[in-house]
Design an enzyme around this catalytic site. Sequence first.
Site, PDB file in Angstrom:
ATOM      1  N   CYS A   1       0.946  -0.819  -0.345  1.00 46.28           N
ATOM      2  CA  CYS A   1      -0.041   0.058   0.187  1.00 46.28           C
ATOM      3  C   CYS A   1       0.489   1.277   0.240  1.00 46.28           C
ATOM      4  CB  CYS A   1      -0.483   0.078   1.291  1.00 46.28           C
ATOM      5  SG  CYS A   1      -0.262  -0.878   3.248  1.00 46.28           S
ATOM      6  N   HIS A  35      -2.064   6.907   3.388  1.00 49.76           N
ATOM      7  CA  HIS A  35      -0.692   7.751   3.438  1.00 49.76           C
ATOM      8  C   HIS A  35      -0.390   8.575   2.641  1.00 49.76           C
ATOM      9  CE1 HIS A  35      -0.562   3.509   5.378  1.00 49.76           C
ATOM     10  NE2 HIS A  35      -0.126   2.443   4.004  1.00 49.76           N
TER      11      HIS A  35
END
Length: 359
Positions: A131, A256
Site C-alpha cells: 500500500c 497514507h
Amino acid sequence: MTGKPALAVVGATGAVGTVMLQILSQRADVWGEIRLVATPRSAGRKLTVRGVEVEVVALSEEAFDGIDVAMFDVPDEVSARWAPVAAAKGVVVVDNSGAFRMDPEVPLVVPEVNPHCARNRPRGIIANPNCTTLSMIVALGALHAEFGLRELVVSSYQAVSGAGRAGVDTLRAQLSMVAGTELGTKPGDVRRAVGDLTGPFPEPVALNVVPWAGSLREDGWSSEEMKVRDESRKILGLPKLPVAVTCVRVPVVTTHSLTVHARFQGEVTVDKAREILDTAPGVVLFDNPAAGEFPTPADVVGTDPTWVGRVRRALDDPTALELFVCGDNLRKGAALNTAQIAELVAAELTGRSGVADSA
Ligand SMILES: NC(=O)c1ccc[n+]([C@@H]2O[C@H](COP(=O)([O-])OP(=O)(O)OC[C@H]3O[C@@H](n4cnc5c(N)ncnc54)[C@H](OP(=O)(O)O)[C@@H]3O)[C@@H](O)[C@H]2O)c1
C-alpha cells in the site's frame, strides 16, 4: 470464452475483502459469477456484492471449479499455499499478499504504470504492490515516463489501518485515553497513560509519530522500507534505482501520505510537472498553497486517485522535484488496484476468446 468470466474473491470477509466487495459493486460489471471464499469459520455467512446476497464458501480446491480469475486478499502464508493450487487449475490469480511480489516469474502490476506486464505471467499469478508503494507510484510513473527517474528519497506518513483492523482499534482506544487531558507536555507522559495498549505498534501512536513500520531487516532497515524500494524498482523497470526510504506511522485512520524528492535525467520545470500530473490518469493535482490547497488524509480518505500537492523544483538541484502525495491505502493501496488488474485480465480473456471464436 463466450460469457463474462467468473471471479472468486478469496478472503472476502477481511478488511481488504470488505472494501473489495464495495468496489466490485461500484465499478463497471465485467464479471459473471462472483464467488466469495474464506475460512470454514465463515462458510455459510451471507455478504452483499452487486446488491445481491452471496453465501461464503470455504477455501478448497473445488472452490476454484469453473472460476477464471481469483483475487487473493488473505495472509501471505495462505496465498503462498493456495495461489499455486488455483493457478494449476487454469485460474489467473491476482494476489494482494506479499507472498509473490518479488518472484521474478510474477509480474507486479499497477495498471496506470505497467499494464503490459500483466500478460506475462509464467506462474499464472499477478502480484499487487504494497500500500505504501501504491500510494505514490501512479504519480511517479507519470513523471518517470516524461523525465526519466534517476533517484528517489521518500518519507512516509502511514495510517494505522495499514496495520489492519488491530491498528485502527489501537489508535481509537489510545485517543479515548488521551482526549481532554494535558498529556503530551512531559517526557513519557503519553506512554505511561497508554501502558501496554500499543497494539501492533512499538510506541504510542496517539499524540505521537512513530518512525517504524513492519519488521526489522538488515542494518536497521524496516521491512516496509525495503518493500517501497524493491517494489518501486520492479514496477518502474529500474532495477538499480537509488531509493532512500524512511517509513513513519502517524495518528491517521486511513490514507497514507508521502514526501517525495525525485531526481530526473535532466532539468525539470514545475510547469511541465504540473501539466503531466494534471493529465495523468488516476492522479489529481491539488496544489494552490496561496489558497491553502494541498491534499491531506482527512480529505483524501475514501477516494480513488493519487492526490499530489506542494509541487516544487528542488532549491539546489534543477533536475529534482519535491512533492507531497496522498492515497487511500485500502482503496488504491489494496482493493482498487487488485480490481483494476483483474479487469485487465477479464478484458484479455474475453478478447482472446473472441479471436478464438472467430477462428
Ligand atoms: N490492510 C491493508 O492496508 C492491506 C493493504 C494491502 C495489502 N494487504 C494484504 O491483504 C491481505 C489481507 O489483509 P487484510 O487486512 O484484509 O486481513 P484480514 O482482515 O485479517 O482478513 C484476512 C482474510 O483472509 C481469510 N483467511 C485467513 N486465513 C485463511 C485460510 N486459511 N483460508 C481461507 N481464508 C483465510 C479470512 O477469512 P475469515 O474471515 O474466515 O477468517 C479473511 O477473509 C494480507 O496479505 C495483507 O498483507 C493489506
